[in-house]
Design a protein around this motif. Structure first.
Motif, PDB file in Angstrom:
ATOM      1  N   ALA A   1       0.849  -1.189   0.000  1.00 43.66           N
ATOM      2  CA  ALA A   1       0.000   0.000   0.000  1.00 43.66           C
ATOM      3  C   ALA A   1       0.885   1.239   0.000  1.00 43.66           C
ATOM      4  CB  ALA A   1      -0.919   0.021   1.215  1.00 43.66           C
ATOM      5  N   SER A   2       0.388   2.289  -0.578  1.00 43.74           N
ATOM      6  CA  SER A   2       1.090   3.559  -0.615  1.00 43.74           C
ATOM      7  C   SER A   2       0.043   4.643  -0.784  1.00 43.74           C
ATOM      8  CB  SER A   2       2.073   3.572  -1.793  1.00 43.74           C
ATOM      9  OG  SER A   2       2.750   4.796  -1.850  1.00 43.74           O
ATOM     10  N   GLY A   3       0.338   5.837  -0.359  1.00 47.41           N
ATOM     11  CA  GLY A   3      -0.610   6.927  -0.523  1.00 47.41           C
ATOM     12  C   GLY A   3      -0.002   8.240  -0.080  1.00 47.41           C
ATOM     13  N   ARG A   4      -0.793   9.262  -0.190  1.00 45.74           N
ATOM     14  CA  ARG A   4      -0.383  10.603   0.206  1.00 45.74           C
ATOM     15  C   ARG A   4      -1.443  11.167   1.143  1.00 45.74           C
ATOM     16  NH1 ARG A   4       4.654  11.942  -1.655  1.00 45.74           N
ATOM     17  NH2 ARG A   4       4.940  11.159  -3.735  1.00 45.74           N
ATOM     18  N   ILE A   5      -1.005  11.910   2.120  1.00 45.06           N
ATOM     19  CA  ILE A   5      -1.916  12.631   3.002  1.00 45.06           C
ATOM     20  C   ILE A   5      -1.898  14.079   2.535  1.00 45.06           C
ATOM     21  CG2 ILE A   5      -2.361  13.386   5.364  1.00 45.06           C
ATOM     22  CD1 ILE A   5      -0.851  10.828   6.271  1.00 45.06           C
ATOM     23  N   PRO A   6      -3.042  14.624   2.161  1.00 47.14           N
ATOM     24  CA  PRO A   6      -3.064  16.027   1.717  1.00 47.14           C
ATOM     25  C   PRO A   6      -2.567  16.946   2.838  1.00 47.14           C
ATOM     26  CG  PRO A   6      -5.136  14.939   1.203  1.00 47.14           C
ATOM     27  CD  PRO A   6      -4.352  14.006   2.071  1.00 47.14           C
ATOM     28  N   THR A   7      -1.730  17.903   2.480  1.00 46.49           N
ATOM     29  CA  THR A   7      -1.152  18.817   3.453  1.00 46.49           C
ATOM     30  C   THR A   7      -2.229  19.490   4.291  1.00 46.49           C
ATOM     31  OG1 THR A   7       0.691  19.202   1.954  1.00 46.49           O
ATOM     32  CG2 THR A   7       0.392  20.802   3.704  1.00 46.49           C
ATOM     33  N   GLN A   8      -3.313  19.908   3.642  1.00 41.61           N
ATOM     34  CA  GLN A   8      -4.382  20.593   4.358  1.00 41.61           C
ATOM     35  C   GLN A   8      -5.006  19.690   5.420  1.00 41.61           C
ATOM     36  OE1 GLN A   8      -4.050  20.329   1.082  1.00 41.61           O
ATOM     37  NE2 GLN A   8      -3.905  22.393   0.269  1.00 41.61           N
ATOM     38  N   ALA A   9      -5.149  18.404   5.122  1.00 42.52           N
ATOM     39  CA  ALA A   9      -5.719  17.458   6.086  1.00 42.52           C
ATOM     40  C   ALA A   9      -4.787  17.290   7.282  1.00 42.52           C
ATOM     41  CB  ALA A   9      -5.985  16.109   5.422  1.00 42.52           C
ATOM     42  N   LEU A  10      -3.500  17.226   7.042  1.00 44.66           N
ATOM     43  CA  LEU A  10      -2.542  17.081   8.127  1.00 44.66           C
ATOM     44  C   LEU A  10      -2.532  18.325   9.013  1.00 44.66           C
ATOM     45  CD1 LEU A  10      -0.340  15.344   9.434  1.00 44.66           C
ATOM     46  CD2 LEU A  10       1.291  16.425   7.895  1.00 44.66           C
ATOM     47  N   ILE A  11      -2.538  19.493   8.397  1.00 48.07           N
ATOM     48  CA  ILE A  11      -2.555  20.741   9.163  1.00 48.07           C
ATOM     49  C   ILE A  11      -3.819  20.811  10.008  1.00 48.07           C
ATOM     50  CG2 ILE A  11      -2.733  23.260   8.972  1.00 48.07           C
ATOM     51  CD1 ILE A  11      -0.866  23.002   6.490  1.00 48.07           C
TER      52      ILE A  11
ATOM     53  N   SER B   1      -5.636  18.315  11.119  1.00 53.69           N
ATOM     54  CA  SER B   1      -5.532  17.307  12.178  1.00 53.69           C
ATOM     55  C   SER B   1      -4.629  17.785  13.311  1.00 53.69           C
ATOM     56  CB  SER B   1      -5.004  15.993  11.588  1.00 53.69           C
ATOM     57  OG  SER B   1      -4.769  15.069  12.608  1.00 53.69           O
ATOM     58  N   MET B   2      -3.518  18.393  12.951  1.00 56.00           N
ATOM     59  CA  MET B   2      -2.582  18.874  13.963  1.00 56.00           C
ATOM     60  C   MET B   2      -3.180  20.045  14.742  1.00 56.00           C
ATOM     61  SD  MET B   2       0.924  18.490  11.734  1.00 56.00           S
ATOM     62  CE  MET B   2       1.979  19.288  12.921  1.00 56.00           C
TER      63      MET B   2
ATOM     64  N   LYS C   1      -6.363  20.428  15.463  1.00 56.27           N
ATOM     65  CA  LYS C   1      -7.347  19.865  16.387  1.00 56.27           C
ATOM     66  C   LYS C   1      -6.673  19.262  17.612  1.00 56.27           C
ATOM     67  CE  LYS C   1     -10.799  18.953  12.887  1.00 56.27           C
ATOM     68  NZ  LYS C   1     -11.518  17.951  12.125  1.00 56.27           N
ATOM     69  N   GLU C   2      -5.485  18.651  17.417  1.00 57.37           N
ATOM     70  CA  GLU C   2      -4.768  18.048  18.540  1.00 57.37           C
ATOM     71  C   GLU C   2      -4.309  19.109  19.535  1.00 57.37           C
ATOM     72  OE1 GLU C   2      -1.546  15.670  17.120  1.00 57.37           O
ATOM     73  OE2 GLU C   2      -2.862  14.304  16.034  1.00 57.37           O
ATOM     74  N   GLY C   3      -4.008  20.291  19.051  1.00 62.54           N
ATOM     75  CA  GLY C   3      -3.526  21.369  19.911  1.00 62.54           C
ATOM     76  C   GLY C   3      -4.610  22.102  20.666  1.00 62.54           C
ATOM     77  N   GLU C   4      -5.860  21.812  20.347  1.00 59.58           N
ATOM     78  CA  GLU C   4      -6.980  22.526  20.998  1.00 59.58           C
ATOM     79  C   GLU C   4      -7.257  21.994  22.372  1.00 59.58           C
ATOM     80  OE1 GLU C   4     -10.282  22.293  18.295  1.00 59.58           O
ATOM     81  OE2 GLU C   4      -9.285  23.579  16.865  1.00 59.58           O
TER      82      GLU C   4
END
Length: 154
Positions: A136-146, A148-149, A151-154
């Protein structure tokens, strides 16, 4: 991509290749060149051996749905991009280009780039020699990662 087998353009056996990626960037009518800052960055990545450009084409889709293709060596005034011509393996097949054109807007043009991640080749070779097989291989869109990060900081 369904193209031809890779050629040995830098004296490495095919089993020593790094991961291969591609992208298609569509330009609106009248903006059909991969130039300026983007071209300079691509050349810098290739010059630093971070990547090896395997194929680069420009696909044009007419208003009537017709398809025209400029292969790398057919493009006039390559500028700095001329430095990567020797690395091309021409891996894109006709069906690849037909599939790409199907996703394009009429009257637009798209740059199609295929590259080897040479920076990852030693790791990929070590995995293969250890019996590993990519499943398996894939990409995480930059906007999705930002997002997600954030939300973790909230």
């Amino acid at each position: 991509m369904n193209g031809a087998e890779l050629t040995d353009t830098d004296n490495r056996p095919d089993d020593e290749l790094g991961p291969i990626d591609y992208l298609v960037v569509e330009f609106p009518p009248g903006q059909t060149r991969l130039t300026g800052e983007a071209a300079a960055e691509l050349v810098a990545l290739a010059a630093s051996d971070t990547i090896r450009v395997l194929d680069l084409m420009i696909v044009y889709k007419g208003e009537d749905g017709s398809i025209d293709v400029d292969e790398f060596e057919d493009i006039d005034d390559l500028g700095d991009l001329a430095q990567i011509e020797a690395t091309l393996a021409e891996v894109l097949a006709e069906q690849d280009l037909i599939d790409i054109a199907a996703a394009m807007d009429p009257g637009s043009a798209a740059a199609v780039l295929v590259w080897e991640n040479t920076w990852a080749a030693p790791f990929a070779v070590a995995l293969r020699r250890g019996g590993g097989q990519l499943i398996a291989s894939g990409r995480i869109p930059t906007q999705a990662l930002i997002a997600s990060m954030s939300k973790e900081g909230e």
